[in-house]
Design a protein around this motif. Structure first.
Motif, short mmCIF file in Angstrom:
data_model
loop_
_atom_site.label_atom_id
_atom_site.label_comp_id
_atom_site.label_asym_id
_atom_site.label_seq_id
_atom_site.Cartn_x
_atom_site.Cartn_y
_atom_site.Cartn_z
N LYS A 42 0.83 -1.21 0.00
CA LYS A 42 0.00 0.00 0.00
C LYS A 42 0.86 1.26 0.00
CE LYS A 42 -1.75 -1.12 3.98
NZ LYS A 42 -1.02 -2.34 4.33
N SER A 43 1.82 1.30 0.93
CA SER A 43 2.69 2.49 0.99
C SER A 43 3.44 2.65 -0.32
CB SER A 43 3.70 2.36 2.13
OG SER A 43 3.05 2.24 3.35
N THR A 44 3.97 1.54 -0.80
CA THR A 44 4.74 1.60 -2.03
C THR A 44 3.88 2.15 -3.17
OG1 THR A 44 5.97 -0.31 -1.25
CG2 THR A 44 6.20 0.26 -3.58
N PHE A 92 -2.09 10.12 1.59
CA PHE A 92 -1.95 9.92 3.04
C PHE A 92 -1.51 8.49 3.28
CE2 PHE A 92 -4.15 13.72 4.70
CZ PHE A 92 -4.86 14.13 3.57
N ASP A 93 -0.39 8.32 3.99
CA ASP A 93 0.07 6.97 4.31
C ASP A 93 -0.17 6.69 5.80
OD1 ASP A 93 1.11 4.48 4.28
OD2 ASP A 93 3.17 5.06 3.81
N GLU A 94 -1.26 6.03 6.09
CA GLU A 94 -1.63 5.71 7.48
C GLU A 94 -1.46 6.91 8.41
OE1 GLU A 94 -1.06 1.89 8.93
OE2 GLU A 94 -0.23 1.07 7.09
N PRO A 95 -2.18 8.00 8.13
CA PRO A 95 -1.95 9.25 8.86
C PRO A 95 -2.31 9.17 10.35
CG PRO A 95 -3.92 9.41 7.50
CD PRO A 95 -3.24 8.13 7.11
MG MG Z 1 2.77 1.09 4.80
#
Ligand code: MG
Ligand code: ATP
Lengths: 242, 217
Positions: free
Chosen positions: A40-42, A160-163
Motif C-alpha cells: 500500500k505504501s509503495t 496519506f500513508d496511514e496518517p
Molecule cells: Mg505502509
C-alpha cells in the motif's frame, strides 16, 4: 487525475507491485487497505516518485511521473504527501515548517507565504501554535501541522500513508476531522488507512491490496459489508476483531 | 648561563612571533579550504551516487590511512615530477587541504547520515530540489552533529601544521629547531614553542567543549 498503466515494481526479488492498472479521477477519495506488507505504501509513494518503478507508467495530471524529462518540482507541487510519522522539520517552528515550500518552491514572497501559512494553520485549528516547535506538540497536532504544510502548496492531490496509525486513540478523531473537511472540498485523495469509519463516511471507493496486487475495489458500504473475495472478507474480519 | 639564554630568548622572541604568525596563517587558510572542500566531499559521500561515492571513499581512505608527513613529501617532492611544482608554503597548504578535507568529509557525511530518511522524503515531497533539501532541511539539522567534532578537528589541524616544517616552512616548530641550535636549552625553547601553540589551540578547545555541551542537550 492519477492513472497507473501496467505498473510493476520489484524490491530485489520481491514483486511489490504486480501489474497495477488503476484510474483515479479528479476529486475522488480513494481508501486503500490491505494486510501489512501488501504494498500500500509503495503504491502511493510511486505517485509522487518517492519510489522508482521498473515497468509501466504512472500519469498524474498529464505528467508521466517516472519519465526523466518530467518536471518533478511541478509534479510534487501538485501532489501533497502526509506520512505516518509526520516528519515535521524539528529545527523550525510550526510556521516556518509551513512556509518553507511556498517560499522556496513557489517563490512566494515571505509576507504572503506567512499569510497563507496562518490561514492553513487556522484551517487545521492550530492558530495558537504558530511559534511552537514540533517537539512541543502532541502527535495529533503534529499531524495536523503536516497537513497544513501540504495545504500551503494548494495541491490538487493529497496522498496519506496511514496518517492516524502512529497516534494515540484520543487524537485520531481530530486528524480525521480535518481529512473529512478536505474530502468535502474536492481534493483528490488517496488514503492508506484501516479507519473503516472514515472510509464509510467519505470514501468514494475502497481498494483492497494483497501481495502487490489489487484484489478488489468497490464502494465502501458494499466492500466492508459484502466483500467479493475471501481474502478481503478475511482481512475485514481481522480489522473488526482487532 | 640559564639567565643568559633566557635573555637571548627574549631578544629573539620576535622570531618566534613570526613563526607563530606563519603557523596561524597555515592553520587558518587550510582550515577554511578544508571546510569548503570537506563539505562538498561529505555531501557526495552521503549521496546515492555510487561511483562518485567510491572515488571520494578511496581519497578519504588514502588521506586518513597514510602519515601526514608522507603526504607532504608526496606533494613537495613527487608532484614536481608530474609537473606540479610548488613553493614550500603553497605545498604545505595543499597537503593540509588534502589531509584535512578528508577528515571534514567524514564528519560531514556522518552528520548528514544521522538525519532520518523521513526528513529527505518530506522535503522532497514538498517540491524542494535535492540541493534545497540539503541546504534548507538536512544540513541545518546535521550541524548539531557536525560542529563539535569539526572544531575538534580544527585543533588537530593546528597541531598538524608543525609537520610542514619538514619541507622548510618557517613556522613555529621550525623556529624552535633553528633556535635550539644557537640556544642549546631544549626544554626552555620547546616549552616556549608549546606555549605558543597552546595559545591558539586552547581557545578552540574551549569552544569545542562549549559547543559539545550546548549541542548535546
Ligand atoms: Mg505502509
Ligand atoms: N525500500 C525497500 N527495500 C526493500 N523492500 C522494501 C522496501 N520498502 C518496502 N519493502 C517491502 O515491500 C513490501 C511492501 O511494503 P509496503 O511498505 O508498501 O507495505 P504496506 O502495505 O504499506 O505495509 P504496512 O501496512 O506494514 O505499512 C514489504 O514486504 C516490505 O518489506
Amino acid at each position: 487525475m492519477i492513472e497507473f498503466k501496467g505498473v510493476n515494481k520489484w524490491f530485489g526479488k520481491l514483486h511489490v507491485l504486480a501489474e497495477i492498472n488503476l484510474f483515479i479521477p479528479k476529486g475522488e477519495v480513494l481508501v486503500i487497505c490491505g494486510p501489512s506488507g501488501s504494498g500500500k505504501s509503495t503504491l502511493i509513494r510511486c505517485i509522487n516518485k518517492l519510489e522508482p518503478i521498473q515497468e509501466g507508467e504512472i500519469i498524474v495530471n498529464e505528467m508521466s511521473v517516472h519519465k526523466p524529462s518530467t518536471n518533478l518540482t511541478k509534479l510534487r507541487g501538485e501532489v501533497g504527501f502526509v506520512f505516518q510519522q509526520f516528519h515535521l522539520y524539528p529545527n523550525m517552528t510550526v510556521l516556518q515548517n509551513i512556509m518553507l515550500a511556498p517560499i522556496h518552491v513557489k517563490k512566494i514572497a515571505k509576507a504572503d507565504a506567512e499569510k497563507i501559512a496562518r490561514e492553513k494553520l487556522e484551517r487545521v485549528g492550530l492558530s495558537e501554535k504558530a511559534a511552537a516547535y514540533p517537539i512541543q506538540l502532541s502527535g495529533g497536532q503534529q499531524q495536523r501541522v503536516a497537513i497544513a504544510r501540504n495545504l500551503a502548496m494548494s495541491p490538487e492531490i493529497m496522498l496519506f500513508d496511514e496518517p492516524t496509525s502512529a497516534l494515540d486513540p484520543e487524537m485520531i478523531g481530530e486528524v480525521l476531522d480535518v481529512m473529512v473537511g478536505l474530502a468535502s472540498e474536492g481534493i483528490t485523495m488517496c488514503v492508506v488507512t484501516h479507519e473503516m469509519g472514515f472510509a464509510k463516511k467519505v470514501a468514494h471507493r475502497v481498494l483492497f491490496m494483497d501481495e502487490g496486487k489489487i484484489i478488489e475495489t468497490g464502494k465502501p458500504g458494499a466492500f466492508f459489508d459484502n466483500p467479493k473475495t475471501d481474502r478481503a472478507a478475511d482481512f475485514i474480519s481481522k480489522i473488526l476483531t482487532h | 648561563m640559564m639567565a643568559f639564554y633566557l635573555s637571548r630568548l627574549v631578544e629573539i622572541f620576535p622570531f618566534f612571533l613570526k613563526g607563530l604568525w606563519m603557523t596561524t596563517k597555515i592553520a587558518f587558510i587550510s582550515l577554511i579550504i578544508c571546510t569548503l572542500i570537506g563539505f562538498v566531499l561529505g555531501v557526495i559521500r552521503a549521496s546515492n551516487n555510487v561511483w562518485l561515492k567510491r572515488i571520494v571513499g578511496v581519497y578519504v581512505a588514502f588521506a586518513r590511512g597514510t602519515p601526514f608527513v608522507v603526504q607532504i613529501f608526496i606533494v613537495f617532492f613527487v608532484f614536481p615530477e608530474w609537473g606540479i611544482q610548488l613553493e614550500a608554503f603553497p605545498a604545505a597548504l595543499l597537503a593540509m587541504a588534502i589531509m584535512g578535507s578528508a577528515f571534514v568529509c567524514e564528519i560531514v557525511a556522518g552528520g548528514i547520515n544521522s538525519i532520518p530518511k523521513g526528513q529527505w522524503e518530506a522535503s522532497a515531497s514538498s517540491g524542494l530540489t535535492k540541493i534545497q533539501q540539503l541546504r534548507l532541511v538536512i544540513i541545518p539539522q546535521s550541524m548539531k552533529v557536525i560542529i563539535p567534532p569539526l572544531v575538534g578537528q580544527y585543533v588537530l589541524l593546528i597541531k598538524d601544521t608543525s609537520v610542514v616544517s619538514v619541507i622548510g616552512v618557517t613556522e613555529l616548530t621550525r623556529v624552535g629547531w633553528i633556535t635550539v641550535v644557537r640556544i642549546p636549552e631544549g626544554l626552555m625553547v620547546f616549552a616556549l614553542v608549546g606555549v605558543l601553540y597552546f595559545s591558539i589551540s586552547y581557545p578552540l578547545i574551549l569552544l569545542s567543549n562549549y559547543l559539545e555541551r550546548r549541542m548535546t542537550v
